[in-house]
Design an enzyme around this catalytic site. Structure first.
Site, PDB file in Angstrom:
ATOM      1  N   CYS A 104       0.830  -1.212   0.000  1.00 30.02           N
ATOM      2  CA  CYS A 104       0.000   0.000   0.000  1.00 30.02           C
ATOM      3  C   CYS A 104       0.865   1.263   0.000  1.00 30.02           C
ATOM      4  O   CYS A 104       2.030   1.244   0.381  1.00 30.02           O
ATOM      5  CB  CYS A 104      -0.916  -0.005   1.216  1.00 30.02           C
ATOM      6  SG  CYS A 104      -2.289   1.147   1.018  1.00 30.02           S
ATOM      7  N   ASP A 120      -6.614  -3.471  11.315  1.00 32.56           N
ATOM      8  CA  ASP A 120      -5.444  -2.603  11.422  1.00 32.56           C
ATOM      9  C   ASP A 120      -5.341  -2.115  12.873  1.00 32.56           C
ATOM     10  O   ASP A 120      -6.337  -2.091  13.607  1.00 32.56           O
ATOM     11  CB  ASP A 120      -5.615  -1.403  10.468  1.00 32.56           C
ATOM     12  CG  ASP A 120      -4.363  -0.553  10.360  1.00 32.56           C
ATOM     13  OD1 ASP A 120      -3.272  -1.013  10.761  1.00 32.56           O
ATOM     14  OD2 ASP A 120      -4.477   0.585   9.868  1.00 32.56           O
TER      15      ASP A 120
HETATM   16  O1  LIG Z   1      -0.739   4.788   4.552  1.00 34.24           O
HETATM   17  C1  LIG Z   1      -1.330   5.765   4.990  1.00 34.24           C
HETATM   18  O2  LIG Z   1      -0.793   6.881   5.047  1.00 34.24           O
HETATM   19  C2  LIG Z   1      -2.721   5.636   5.485  1.00 34.24           C
HETATM   20  C3  LIG Z   1      -3.466   6.780   5.692  1.00 34.24           C
HETATM   21  C4  LIG Z   1      -4.760   6.688   6.155  1.00 34.24           C
HETATM   22  C5  LIG Z   1      -5.328   5.455   6.411  1.00 34.24           C
HETATM   23  C6  LIG Z   1      -4.593   4.292   6.214  1.00 34.24           C
HETATM   24  C7  LIG Z   1      -3.299   4.350   5.750  1.00 34.24           C
HETATM   25  N1  LIG Z   1      -2.542   3.214   5.527  1.00 34.24           N
HETATM   26  C8  LIG Z   1      -2.956   1.878   5.816  1.00 34.24           C
HETATM   27  O3  LIG Z   1      -2.702   1.565   7.154  1.00 34.24           O
HETATM   28  C9  LIG Z   1      -2.398   0.185   7.289  1.00 34.24           C
HETATM   29  C10 LIG Z   1      -1.151  -0.014   8.111  1.00 34.24           C
HETATM   30  O4  LIG Z   1      -0.039   0.539   7.533  1.00 34.24           O
HETATM   31  P1  LIG Z   1       1.444   0.330   8.110  1.00 34.24           P
HETATM   32  O5  LIG Z   1       2.011  -0.868   7.386  1.00 34.24           O
HETATM   33  O6  LIG Z   1       1.368   0.143   9.574  1.00 34.24           O
HETATM   34  O7  LIG Z   1       2.153   1.561   7.722  1.00 34.24           O
HETATM   35  C11 LIG Z   1      -2.307  -0.367   5.875  1.00 34.24           C
HETATM   36  O8  LIG Z   1      -3.534  -0.978   5.618  1.00 34.24           O
HETATM   37  C12 LIG Z   1      -2.204   0.832   5.016  1.00 34.24           C
HETATM   38  O9  LIG Z   1      -2.887   0.556   3.827  1.00 34.24           O
END
Ligand SMILES: O=C(O)c1ccccc1N[C@@H]1O[C@H](COP(=O)(O)O)[C@@H](O)[C@H]1O
Length: 219
Positions: free
Chosen positions: A8, A131
């Site tokens: 992502c 998450d």
């Molecule tokens: O990535 C971002 O900035 C974000 C912004 C707003 C909502 C979700 C976001 N990311 C998502 O969060 C999870 C966890 O990410 P991480 O691997 O802990 O950085 C993942 O699903 C991202 O898609």
């Protein structure tokens, strides 16, 4: 069913290509201006074209209104919407009806009580993404590189595909999968050298480590 791997927060053609080459099943684009991974509609359009059906295109939004989703549909034509805000069950239903695309609802987890929303969402969502719950003062509800207690999902009975995210990386993903029995994993911070800066080697290592867990039973 094989494990789904989602990378992502891709925002450049180079790192998108690395993720596709390495075999990502889903590539996520963040349409949320406060995020360091936010992409404009124009960039989303270009990156979307580059995918060429090699992976599913995921549009990540946070409490977006219809006009915003209309624009994202036009630019990216996502295969899935990832709804990462406080969208209600009714809003999920509206989005599915209006845009005709599957939705993956992000559910923030900090304690067992957070799972009480599941029956409502499970009736409408196509997939759940667990998450870590962001701290109250966070500038965004995800993408913070923080894990949650995976054991909260240990006895989960959910009649719907689900993925986990939050602080995953090449080192901890196998344990997250072992504990949660999730059918997919999603990463952003764990494949970056700085917030919003994807690292090609970390992307490749993450996908390699995920594929090495093939012997685990997944759903
Ligand atoms: O990535 C971002 O900035 C974000 C912004 C707003 C909502 C979700 C976001 N990311 C998502 O969060 C999870 C966890 O990410 P991480 O691997 O802990 O950085 C993942 O699903 C991202 O898609």
């Amino acid at each position: 069913m094989s494990l789904l791997v989602k990378i992502c927060g891709l925002s450049t053609p180079e790192t998108l290509e690395v993720a596709l080459d390495a075999g990502a099943d889903m590539v996520g684009f963040v349409f949320f201006p406060p995020s360091p991974r936010h992409v404009s509609l124009e960039t989303g359009r270009d990156l979307g074209r580059q995918v060429k059906r090699r992976a599913l295109k995921v549009a990540l939004t946070v409490d977006a209104d219809d006009a915003t989703l209309d624009n994202i549909m036009d630019a990216l034509s996502p295969d899935i919407f990832q709804l990462h805000g406080k969208e209600s069950v009714a809003r999920l239903r509206d989005i599915k009806q209006r845009f005709g695309r599957p939705v993956m609802k992000a559910v923030p987890v900090a304690s067992a009580a957070d799972l009480a929303v599941l029956p409502g969402y499970a009736a409408v969502a196509d997939r759940i993404l667990f998450d870590a719950r962001a701290p109250k003062d966070a500038t965004r509800p995800g993408g913070l590189g923080a894990p949650f207690d995976w054991h909260l999902l240990q006895n989960l009975e959910l009649n719907l595909p689900y993925m986990v995210s939050g602080g995953l990386d090449a080192q901890n993903l196998a344990e997250a999968l072992r504990v949660t029995r999730a059918g997919g994993i999603d990463v952003s911070s764990g494949v970056e050298s700085a917030p919003g800066v994807k690292d090609p080697e970390l992307i490749k290592a993450f996908i390699r480590a995920a594929r090495a867990t093939r012997e685990l039973s997944v759903r």
